[in-house]
Design an enzyme around this catalytic site. Structure first.
Site, mmCIF file in Angstrom:
data_model
loop_
_atom_site.group_PDB
_atom_site.id
_atom_site.type_symbol
_atom_site.label_atom_id
_atom_site.label_comp_id
_atom_site.label_asym_id
_atom_site.label_seq_id
_atom_site.Cartn_x
_atom_site.Cartn_y
_atom_site.Cartn_z
ATOM 1 N N CYS A 40 -0.997 -3.306 12.519
ATOM 2 C CA CYS A 40 -2.283 -3.452 12.578
ATOM 3 C C CYS A 40 -3.149 -2.733 13.684
ATOM 4 C CB CYS A 40 -2.919 -4.565 12.048
ATOM 5 S SG CYS A 40 -4.658 -4.775 11.597
ATOM 6 N N HIS A 100 -0.105 -6.674 7.493
ATOM 7 C CA HIS A 100 0.437 -7.793 8.092
ATOM 8 C C HIS A 100 1.463 -8.593 7.134
ATOM 9 C CE1 HIS A 100 -2.301 -8.121 11.423
ATOM 10 N NE2 HIS A 100 -3.268 -7.759 10.590
#
Length: 524
Positions: free
Chosen positions: A346, A438
């Site tokens: 991310c 994630h």
């Protein structure tokens, strides 16, 4: 609202932050569902950088997603209607019913906005109570934060609105638990005290019989019983609430299972960047036998690592500047040049790119990235919230996305291919990997293949265990929490409390000094 009979409920409050409210709530949820009670978790307002995305694309606290798993139900935005994601010491992004609605200072939030959200919080609670037999609510911080009581929507404010009995959890491992129980109760108003049914001691080490005189005295002082003494149990800090309150530097996470004889340990270092988000991404790695995960903030701590992870963050540009000032950026560049594995997740993925254009999060404008991946990132006003699935290294992989940054990949190879309903995702050049997903490492087959790739690149004789199931390990942890409640709490009394509410004859505890022990009289 469905018109069903209103289900029972309980608010699990704490004497302090990190007293164990999240895991106790999960333990009660798992114990109840094993008794055949349809149960849901709830937290009216959560402040956390650890968040999760529901099946319908709503962002909630990851602790509530974990508690929903403990209750064996699908998490929804109803379970955490207000989520605050800190962007610094004085401001947070406000996520309402799973969607971001803007940034707000702490003063502005507590100055009026929070109080206005009480109606939404109570509506969500009542909808859950109309659907489930029991709703186990988690408080935040301490209910005795009297400076915030007027605008409270997560502790006594929601307890009063929903007429919920309150169980106060105290961490005895910190010391001062009796003073904390008494002081927490005594600082509350008479109306609030009328819902505080009693206490639960958490993290006790030793012989419970040595604690019993203090529990008897506490009951005489407050007129309230203790519902259980939970022993200290290691390895149960799953899905911690808030990276700002958890000091990660030097923290080591590793599997309790040792690797086979003759196999080497694989060392993974995680850069402990500011405003780290979803640091639980590495828990699946730490669950592997022979894998040691360490959080680090100095370049020398990366030197012997077989893999370095740059994790997600709520402040990508700020974290990038931190990496440079701490000397970690130079170490990452050196590693990449040597063909040593680096993984960005991310915000970490964004930092590994060539360029960041940010007029949203930091408002810093154009910022040069580390240049390890041919990626350019532009921050959009809208947030991507998704639960994608695809294939990576020939294995199925699932994850979840929570980001404002939009990546334009200009070269390299995809990190994840064959994404359902979309194109490839992420980027890989040599042994530098980056993805917005994630949770991808929780996919067992992919995780094993990725660790094999890391071991090969570093020349380690490391072979991942063929049967490690992160999902099964998580279930075992949740069952352990349920066992703690079932074996060390008065579950009959706890069930009555959930079904019937707080006792009606609870005495008022004045905030003055308590009487001397010899003047306490008989137990109430």
């Amino acid at each position: 609202m469905t018109g069903r009979r209103r289900g029972g409920g309980l608010l699990v409050a704490g004497t302090t932050s990190d007293a164990g409210k999240s895991v106790v709530t999960a333990g009660i949820c798992r114990w109840l569902v094993r008794q055949g009670v349809r149960t849901a978790p709830f937290k009216g307002q959560n402040m956390s950088l650890n968040s999760f995305v529901t099946r319908d694309g709503a962002e909630i606290g990851r602790a509530q997603a974990m508690q929903a798993q403990a209750a064996r139900v699908e998490p929804t935005a109803l379970m955490n209607p207000v989520l605050l994601k800190p962007g610094g010491d004085r401001s947070s992004q406000v996520v309402l019913m799973g969607r971001p609605v803007g940034e707000m200072s702490a003063r502005g939030y507590h100055g009026g906005r929070q109080e206005a959200l009480l109606g939404t919080v109570v509506e969500c609670l009542e909808e859950l109570r109309s659907t489930y037999d029991a709703v186990i609510c988690e408080g935040a911080g301490s209910p005795a934060e009297i400076n915030l009581r007027r605008t409270d929507i997560v502790n006594m404010g929601v307890a009063r609105a929903g007429r919920l009995p309150v169980l106060v959890v105290g961490d005895i491992d910190r010391g001062g638990v009796f003073a904390s129980f008494f002081g927490t109760t005594a600082l509350l108003s008479a109306e609030d005290q009328g819902l505080v049914a009693g206490y639960l001691v958490n993290k006790f080490r030793g012989d419970v019989s040595l604690l019993e005189p203090g529990l008897d005295m506490l009951r005489r002082l407050t007129g309230r019983r203790t519902y259980g003494v939970l022993p200290y149990a290691s390895g149960l800090g799953i899905d911690e609430e808030d990276g700002l309150r958890v000091s990660l530097r030097g923290t080591v996470r590793e599997s309790a299972v040792t690797p086979p004889v003759g196999e080497e340990v694989l060392r993974i270092a995680v850069c402990a960047v500011p405003l780290m988000s979803n640091f639980t991404d590495v828990d699946a790695l730490a669950a592997e036998p022979g894998v040691v995960v360490r959080f680090a903030d100095r370049p020398e701590e990366l030197a012997d690592a077989d893999l370095v992870i740059v994790p997600g963050t709520r402040g990508t540009v700020r974290a990038l500047d931190w990496l440079r000032k701490r000397g970690l950026a130079a170490e990452l560049v050196r590693r990449a040049a040597e063909g040593r594995p680096v993984l960005g997740i991310c915000g970490g993925f964004q930092m590994l790119g060539e360029h960041i254009e940010d007029a949203v999060e930091s408002r810093a404008g154009s910022v040069t990235g580390l240049g390890l991946l041919p990626v350019r990132v532009r921050f959009a006003a809208g947030k991507t919230l998704a639960r994608p699935a695809g294939t990576a290294l020939g294995e199925p992989v699932e994850g979840y996305e929570i980001h404002h940054g939009v990546a334009e990949v200009l070269g390299g190879e995809p990190f994840i291919t064959a994404v359902a309903g979309g194109g490839p995702e992420g980027c890989r050049v040599g042994e530098v990997w980056g993805t917005h997903w994630h949770g991808s490492l929780e996919s067992d087959g992919f995780r094993r293949q990725f660790l094999r790739r890391v071991a090969s690149a570093t020349g380690r004789r490391f072979v991942p265990a063929p049967d490690t199931s992160f999902g099964a390990l998580r279930e075992e942890q949740l069952d352990r929490l349920g066992d703690l409640v079932e074996e060390h709490a008065d579950t009959d009394a706890l069930m009555r409390l959930i079904e019937r509410g707080a006792p009606t004859d609870l005495p008022f505890v004045p905030p003055g000094a308590p009487p001397a022990p010899g003047d306490l009289g008989a137990p109430v």
